[in-house]
Structures are given as C-alpha cells and as structure tokens.
Design an enzyme around this catalytic site. Sequence first.
Site, PDB file in Angstrom:
ATOM      1  CG  ASP A  93      -7.079   1.005  -9.564  1.00 50.15           C
ATOM      2  OD1 ASP A  93      -6.947   1.773 -10.529  1.00 50.15           O
ATOM      3  OD2 ASP A  93      -6.847   1.350  -8.397  1.00 50.15           O
TER       4      ASP A  93
ATOM      5  CG  ASP B 195      -8.794   4.333   2.299  1.00 45.67           C
ATOM      6  OD1 ASP B 195      -7.873   4.516   1.461  1.00 45.67           O
ATOM      7  OD2 ASP B 195      -9.762   3.571   2.084  1.00 45.67           O
TER       8      ASP B 195
ATOM      9  CG  HIS C  74      -6.978   3.427  -1.545  1.00 42.92           C
ATOM     10  ND1 HIS C  74      -8.315   3.717  -1.442  1.00 42.92           N
ATOM     11  CD2 HIS C  74      -6.533   4.248  -2.531  1.00 42.92           C
ATOM     12  CE1 HIS C  74      -8.656   4.644  -2.317  1.00 42.92           C
ATOM     13  NE2 HIS C  74      -7.592   4.984  -2.982  1.00 42.92           N
TER      14      HIS C  74
ATOM     15  CD  GLU D  57     -10.222   0.974  -0.303  1.00 47.69           C
ATOM     16  OE1 GLU D  57      -9.416   1.641   0.379  1.00 47.69           O
ATOM     17  OE2 GLU D  57     -11.157   1.495  -0.948  1.00 47.69           O
TER      18      GLU D  57
HETATM   19  C1  F6R Z   1      -6.439   5.007  -8.991  1.00 50.14           C
HETATM   20  C2  F6R Z   1      -5.908   4.450  -7.756  1.00 50.14           C
HETATM   21  C3  F6R Z   1      -6.130   5.109  -6.444  1.00 50.14           C
HETATM   22  C4  F6R Z   1      -5.913   6.624  -6.471  1.00 50.14           C
HETATM   23  C5  F6R Z   1      -6.262   7.224  -5.117  1.00 50.14           C
HETATM   24  C6  F6R Z   1      -6.081   8.726  -5.089  1.00 50.14           C
HETATM   25  O1  F6R Z   1      -6.079   4.221 -10.092  1.00 50.14           O
HETATM   26  O2  F6R Z   1      -5.303   3.441  -7.817  1.00 50.14           O
HETATM   27  O3  F6R Z   1      -5.258   4.538  -5.507  1.00 50.14           O
HETATM   28  O4  F6R Z   1      -4.589   6.903  -6.804  1.00 50.14           O
HETATM   29  O5  F6R Z   1      -7.595   6.911  -4.793  1.00 50.14           O
HETATM   30  O6  F6R Z   1      -6.999   9.322  -5.955  1.00 50.14           O
HETATM   31  P1  F6R Z   1      -6.956  10.882  -6.252  1.00 50.14           P
HETATM   32  O7  F6R Z   1      -5.665  11.116  -6.995  1.00 50.14           O
HETATM   33  O8  F6R Z   1      -8.154  11.145  -7.117  1.00 50.14           O
HETATM   34  O9  F6R Z   1      -6.994  11.582  -4.953  1.00 50.14           O
END
Ligand code: F6R
Length: 251
Positions: free
Chosen positions: A77, A146, A148, A153
């Site tokens: 992303d 959450d 995702h 989301e």
């Molecule tokens: C990032 C992504 C998100 C993160 C998630 C956890 O490319 O796709 O799904 O993996 O928000 O983020 P952290 O590791 O910072 O807790």
Amino acid sequence: MREILFESKHYSALVFKNETEIAHYAAGIVVNQMKNKPEFLLGLATGSSPVPFYKELIREYQAGNISFAKVNTYNLDEYYPIDPTSPQSFLGFMRENLFDHIDLPEEAIHIPRGNAPDAEEEARRYQRELNRTGGTDIQILGIGSDGHIGFNEPGDAFIYDTHVTGLTRQTIEDNSRFFEDISQVPTKALTMGIGGIMNAKMCILIATGKNKAQAIHDALKCDPTPACQGSVLQFHQNTVFLLDEDAASLL
Ligand code: F6R
C-alpha cells in the site's frame, strides 16, 4: 518458540519471546526460499512490525548469503495523495528500512504511486502489475489494531482488487506517530486488495504488543468476517502468524 495449532487448518501461530526472535525466524524462511529461487517475488509491508525482519534481510545480504539482483518486490500500500520522495511515504519508508541497503534494482520496486494524478486509474495500473505476477512467493504482513491487512479496513465486504480506501480513525491515530501532527496523516490510501494477498503462495504475518491482541484473536478465533479483514487468512493456503506473548495473549 511455542506453537498454537489450529486443527486441520492451513495456518498456525508461533509465539516467540521477542521481536528479534520473530525477525530471525521470518528471515530464515525467506532466505531459504530466495536461495532456491533468485527470481523471487516478495510482497512487503511497511510499519513497525517488519522493521527487525528487514534488518535481518539486510544482514543476510551483507553477509553474502542472498542477493536481490533478480528479485521483484510488491508493496501492499501507499498513502494517497503523498509525495513519494517524502520520508513519510511508504516508498520513503521502504528505501530507509530496506531498499537503500540491498542490491534490489530500482525497476524491481513495485508500489502504488502516491502522486499519480488519478487514484482510481493508479489502482487499476497496480492491479495489472500484480496480475502479471500470478501471485507473490511470500507476502509479509502486519495487522492493524482494527484488524486491517494492507489497508483493507473493516467493512461489509472483502475487496479483491487494488483500490482506493479511506483510513479509519483508529488507523490514522495509530500511524500519527510517523508524522509531526495527526492532521498531517493522509486520510486515504491505495491498497492491494484481499485477492492480491490471498494469491501469495505463503503469507507471514508479524504482530507484537498488547494493542494487537484483540485483532489477532479475532483473525484467528472468529469466523472469517470483513469486520476483521485479517480473518480472511483462515482461508489462505499457507499462512503463519509470528507473534510475541503480548500479541498472543488472548488466544
Ligand atoms: C503497512 C500495512 C499495514 C500495517 C499495519 C500494522 O504496509 O499494510 O497493514 O502492517 O497497520 O502496522 P504496524 O506494524 O506499524 O503496527
């Protein structure tokens, strides 16, 4: 390492003492596979969870154990809109934490363009790139508090293709630590859809810390539901969840 098995399922959870052990284990899987297939297709995630793993990959590269010369990478992303040269962009993050330290050719980096003039068209372009791969060899994943994965989301559906998405309040708050001020966090992103993730031959999901415990519980223990997008991995052919004790505390 402690293993939690889900009877006759294609996924399992491994619980480690700390993020260093997780990183070591994840890198072991990737390095072994890369040695057998130099033209490796590696799906990547940004955020804090994979950073120790990227350090391990850099170490393996510097030790001469692996080369990225023939590898192609596909990131999950990118914020939209964002200047891809800004350090807060996911491309900037990847350069700082991995790409600048390995021999990956510039043209082998695949990530949605945060400055594309038309977000919907950019989503279609990125999806065409993913379609050409037929699925990555390994997709690295984190999980949002959450639930995702990528920036898919919580919602009413699993969206298959790359798409433009609004970020939840929770995600904006979680990611504000990378920005000077919460008002600077982009409210939209371009994300690989659930299809791109599910097409990976293997997924490695890394989660650490108490704030991931509920999402990990819901992803592994609830019936798959788009309210927790990570739960779709219960249908994946080969996924391993690498957790610390805190993230695994509700299992
Ligand atoms: C990032 C992504 C998100 C993160 C998630 C956890 O490319 O796709 O799904 O993996 O928000 O983020 P952290 O590791 O910072 O807790």
